[in-house]
Write a protein that holds these residues in place. Structure first.
Motif, PDB file in Angstrom:
ATOM      1  N   VAL A  49      55.493 -41.932  38.234  1.00  9.16           N
ATOM      2  CA  VAL A  49      54.440 -41.799  39.248  1.00  9.16           C
ATOM      3  C   VAL A  49      53.101 -42.123  38.599  1.00  9.16           C
ATOM      4  N   THR A  50      52.374 -43.023  39.219  1.00 10.24           N
ATOM      5  CA  THR A  50      51.025 -43.371  38.771  1.00 10.24           C
ATOM      6  C   THR A  50      50.017 -42.583  39.602  1.00 10.24           C
ATOM      7  N   ILE A  51      49.171 -41.801  38.942  1.00  4.33           N
ATOM      8  CA  ILE A  51      48.146 -41.014  39.643  1.00  4.33           C
ATOM      9  C   ILE A  51      47.011 -41.955  40.015  1.00  4.33           C
ATOM     10  N   THR A  52      46.747 -42.053  41.303  1.00  2.00           N
ATOM     11  CA  THR A  52      45.735 -43.002  41.788  1.00  2.00           C
ATOM     12  C   THR A  52      44.449 -42.335  42.248  1.00  2.00           C
ATOM     13  N   SER A  53      44.515 -41.034  42.539  1.00  3.32           N
ATOM     14  CA  SER A  53      43.306 -40.355  43.020  1.00  3.32           C
ATOM     15  C   SER A  53      43.455 -38.857  42.799  1.00  3.32           C
ATOM     16  N   LEU A  54      42.300 -38.189  42.497  1.00  2.00           N
ATOM     17  CA  LEU A  54      42.288 -36.731  42.325  1.00  2.00           C
ATOM     18  C   LEU A  54      41.112 -36.143  43.090  1.00  2.00           C
ATOM     19  N   PRO A  55      41.157 -36.173  44.416  1.00  2.00           N
ATOM     20  CA  PRO A  55      40.041 -35.606  45.200  1.00  2.00           C
ATOM     21  C   PRO A  55      39.998 -34.088  45.063  1.00  2.00           C
TER      22      PRO A  55
ATOM     23  N   VAL B  75      37.857 -36.339  40.724  1.00  2.00           N
ATOM     24  CA  VAL B  75      37.791 -36.069  39.288  1.00  2.00           C
ATOM     25  C   VAL B  75      38.747 -36.969  38.503  1.00  2.00           C
ATOM     26  N   LEU B  76      39.151 -38.119  39.107  1.00  2.00           N
ATOM     27  CA  LEU B  76      40.085 -39.002  38.417  1.00  2.00           C
ATOM     28  C   LEU B  76      39.514 -39.475  37.082  1.00  2.00           C
ATOM     29  N   SER B  77      38.206 -39.741  37.073  1.00  2.00           N
ATOM     30  CA  SER B  77      37.621 -40.239  35.824  1.00  2.00           C
ATOM     31  C   SER B  77      37.676 -39.183  34.732  1.00  2.00           C
ATOM     32  N   GLN B  78      37.450 -37.887  35.094  1.00  2.00           N
ATOM     33  CA  GLN B  78      37.539 -36.831  34.089  1.00  2.00           C
ATOM     34  C   GLN B  78      38.983 -36.693  33.583  1.00  2.00           C
ATOM     35  N   ALA B  79      39.966 -36.811  34.516  1.00  2.00           N
ATOM     36  CA  ALA B  79      41.363 -36.745  34.104  1.00  2.00           C
ATOM     37  C   ALA B  79      41.719 -37.932  33.213  1.00  2.00           C
ATOM     38  N   GLN B  80      41.198 -39.112  33.588  1.00  2.00           N
ATOM     39  CA  GLN B  80      41.481 -40.300  32.793  1.00  2.00           C
ATOM     40  C   GLN B  80      40.932 -40.158  31.383  1.00  2.00           C
ATOM     41  N   ALA B  81      39.752 -39.516  31.269  1.00  2.00           N
ATOM     42  CA  ALA B  81      39.165 -39.304  29.945  1.00  2.00           C
ATOM     43  C   ALA B  81      40.052 -38.401  29.102  1.00  2.00           C
TER      44      ALA B  81
ATOM     45  N   PHE C  44      44.857 -31.451  32.339  1.00  2.00           N
ATOM     46  CA  PHE C  44      43.473 -31.825  32.025  1.00  2.00           C
ATOM     47  C   PHE C  44      42.543 -30.743  32.569  1.00  2.00           C
ATOM     48  N   ASP C  45      41.311 -30.739  32.063  1.00  2.00           N
ATOM     49  CA  ASP C  45      40.268 -29.801  32.497  1.00  2.00           C
ATOM     50  C   ASP C  45      39.123 -30.568  33.138  1.00  2.00           C
TER      51      ASP C  45
END
Length: 666
Positions: free
Chosen positions: A400-406, A435-441, A462-463
């Motif tokens: 599963v590819t995570i595409t969004s974390l609203p 917060v997808l960018s924070q998770a990606q980091a 992730f946090d």
């Protein structure tokens, strides 16, 4: 007498001169009323000379003739039963005086028995197992030319009387065969033979039958003839078929497929087939499994019969478009069955089957908790850190590819205690972020590259932080935010899951508590126990804090949402916004180092009122640890979200209720 039907008769003629001694006689004519002039034949016997008889002298000569007579009672043509002929001899003496003499003779026909023959023809071989044989019978009358033969009986030692069939071929008439003539007719019979070496039933390897024909001639004399014929069985190779059935589809990621094999013996009725091999190009030899379904015995299939057996196999397939490993989108396998008949001739048959993977929607789980702080004062604000764990619970073939974390942050602005509603025109405050960018980091920081792709069963934690400015929120707003993880599997099917967490906004001018450190242990399948910490974070209040109500509320997962363990309703749908108080639960004040176990010297708190939750009084200064133990008759849900609830004796009990929540997975 001569035999009827034609024979040679030799006649002897003696002419005597009975004249006076002075008169020689010269023969001038010898004629037969049936044979005509015989003078030349007589003179030939006299050396070609004129026949002159001296007184008292004689002359003898012979003639040979063929006669055809019929015995008395005969009916053929115009043949006579006897032949009578008269000879007349004329002569003259030496004075020229003529004289004559006559004599006759009768030949009678003697009866000769008739003779017939029969020739029976048919195929030398027919295929084993049942075939049609056509027999041809030719009856010939070899009797005398005077004897027609009437056929009175035609019988076969295997087929019985054939007279009616023969007469049917004669236009329905009696069969009368003239001399030197024949009559031919055919019959057709079905024969079932087994090739040499066959073992089925009592079938023979050859068929021998004898025909006997009886007839009588026109004198009523009977005759007969016989002939036989042998038909041998020709070996015919056996034939079998196999039908392989199974499911058309199974769920991707792994499923059980049951295959059914039906082997049919379509050989001749004389050929049982012994199965010697059953092999599958993907599963190998299946003979042992088939024989096990046959009681452990060798599989012998009689003609026109079948044998069926099943096998079960686990298959792991990936739906079309899948990318995990080397899983195939379909599974094609071919079975080959080999057998031999009772003559040892082998045969084989094959069949294949295709199972295709059916796409299964992916599933993921999300657990969100507050790391710190669990509360902040309205006049100070705070930066709250949340931790989120995403787990791919899909089939083994579906990353599963995570595409969004609203993330949806809601404040109870209208003080309705229901998040996200509008009361009297005043809507709760809602802040949506991603917060997808924070998770990606965090993904990158953990040494991973590319987008967040979770393999089956993989977990990613992730946090992220949310800043709550001071003097912005009212103490009753207690913001709740929900994070939703959205992703797609390798077939492009979308999936999502959500979880929420809340923090308390405390106030300076009222008693406030901060609950934290909620723990949970499952010592057995029906018990959950632990402890939580209660801090007095009130500002400007010097008296001890007093707890008047303690309760534990629980939620369990149902699909992609949390539901109240007591009511079964979705989380947050209760009027209080909290899960219902769960009974039975015991509470105590932890002494020493808290451990969530009722130790010696620790006393279970007593209920003062028969209402949900524990109505009691706990007085403390600064902080206290409360131990708890809940019993679940149906087993502790896994995972379980626990909420500790405590109350203060405030005028407005809604403002005097504080909570902390944590999720436990075992």
């Amino acid at each position: 007498a001569i035999a009827e039907g034609g024979a040679i008769a030799t006649y002897t003629f003696t002419i005597t001169n009975a004249s006076v001694a002075t008169d020689p006689v010269t023969i001038t004519s010898i004629s037969d009323d049936k044979f005509g002039n015989l003078l030349a034949e007589a003179q030939a016997d006299n050396g070609g000379n004129t026949i002159v008889l001296n007184p008292s002298g004689s002359f003898t000569f012979d003639i040979t003739r063929s006669l055809t007579l019929d015995a008395p009672g005969g009916t053929a043509g115009t043949y006579q039963t006897s032949h009578t002929n008269t000879v007349t001899v004329i002569g003259k003496d030496d004075e020229g005086t003529t004289d004559s003499g006559t004599d006759d003779h009768t030949v009678t026909a003697t009866n000769v028995g008739p003779t017939i023959s029969v020739l029976k023809n048919g195929p030398a071989t027919i295929n084993e197992g049942g075939s049609v044989a056509t027999y041809t019978f030719t009856i010939t009358n070899s009797s005398a030319v005077t004897d027609p033969v009437t056929i009175t009986s035609i019988s076969d030692n295997r087929f019985g009387s054939l007279l009616a069939e023969a007469q049917a071929d004669n236009g329905g008439n009696t069969i009368v065969i003239n001399p030197s003539s024949s009559f031919t007719f055919d019959i057709t019979r079905s024969l079932t033979l087994d090739a040499t070496g066959g073992t089925v039933g009592t079938y023979q390897t050859s068929h021998i039958n004898t025909v006997t024909v009886i007839g009588r001639d026109d004198e009523g004399t009977t005759t007969s003839a016989t002939d036989d014929h042998t038909v041998n069985a020709a070996n015919v190779g056996p034939t079998i078929s196999v039908l392989k059935n199974g499911p058309a589809t199974i769920n991707e990621g792994g499923g059980v497929a049951t295959y059914t094999f039906t082997i049919t013996n379509s050989s001749a009725v004389t050929d049982p087939v012994t199965i010697t091999s059953i092999s599958d190009n993907r599963f190998g030899s299946l003979l042992a499994e088939a024989q096990a379904d046959n009681g452990g015995n060798t599989i012998v299939i009689n003609p026109s019969s079948s044998f069926t057996f099943d096998i079960t196999r686990s298959l792991t397939l990936d739906a079309t478009g899948g990318t995990v490993g080397t899983y195939q989108t379909s599974h094609i396998n071919t079975v080959t069955v080999i057998g031999r008949d009772d003559e040892g001739t082998t045969t084989s048959a094959t069949d294949d089957h295709t199972v295709t993977a059916a796409n299964v929607a992916p599933t993921i789980g999300v657990v969100k908790n507050v790391v710190s702080p669990g509360s902040f004062r309205d006049t100070v604000g705070g930066t709250v850190t949340y931790t989120v764990t995403i787990t791919n619970n899909s089939s083994p073939t579906d990353p599963v590819t995570i595409t969004s974390l609203p993330d949806r942050l809601v404040f109870d602005t209208n003080n309705s205690n229901v998040y996200g509603d509008t009361v009297n025109g005043l809507a709760d405050t809602v802040i949506n972020t991603n917060v997808l960018s924070q998770a990606q980091a965090d993904w990158t920081a953990q040494g991973k590259t590319g987008p967040i792709v979770l393999q089956p069963t993989q977990t990613f934690t992730f946090d992220y932080t949310v800043n709550f400015p001071a003097n912005t929120y009212l103490f009753w707003e207690d913001p709740v935010n929900t994070i939703t993880a959205i992703g797609v599997d390798d077939e492009g099917t979308q999936v999502s899951a959500s979880d929420d967490a809340a923090v308390d906004v405390t106030t300076n001018n009222k008693r406030s508590l901060a609950l934290s450190q909620l723990t949970g242990q499952r010592p057995n399948s029906t018990t959950l126990r632990g402890f939580f910490k209660v801090d007095d974070v009130s500002s400007g209040v010097t008296s001890d804090a007093v707890l008047t109500n303690i309760a534990m509320g629980y939620e369990r997962r149902q699909g992609n949402q949390w539901v109240d363990v007591v009511t079964g309703q979705p989380a947050g749908s209760n009027p209080s916004g909290r899960p219902s108080a769960y009974e039975p639960t015991q509470f105590w004040v932890e002494k020493g180092t808290p451990n969530g176990i009722l130790d010696a010297g620790e006393t279970i708190l007593q209920d003062l009122s028969p209402t949900p939750g524990l109505q009691t009084t706990v007085r403390f200064n600064d902080l206290v640890y409360i131990g708890y133990q809940s019993t679940f008759s149906g087993g502790v849900p896994n995972p379980i979200r626990a909420t500790a609830i405590v109350g203060l004796p405030e005028d407005d009990t809604r403002f005097g209720v504080f909570t902390t929540t944590n999720t436990f997975t075992f």
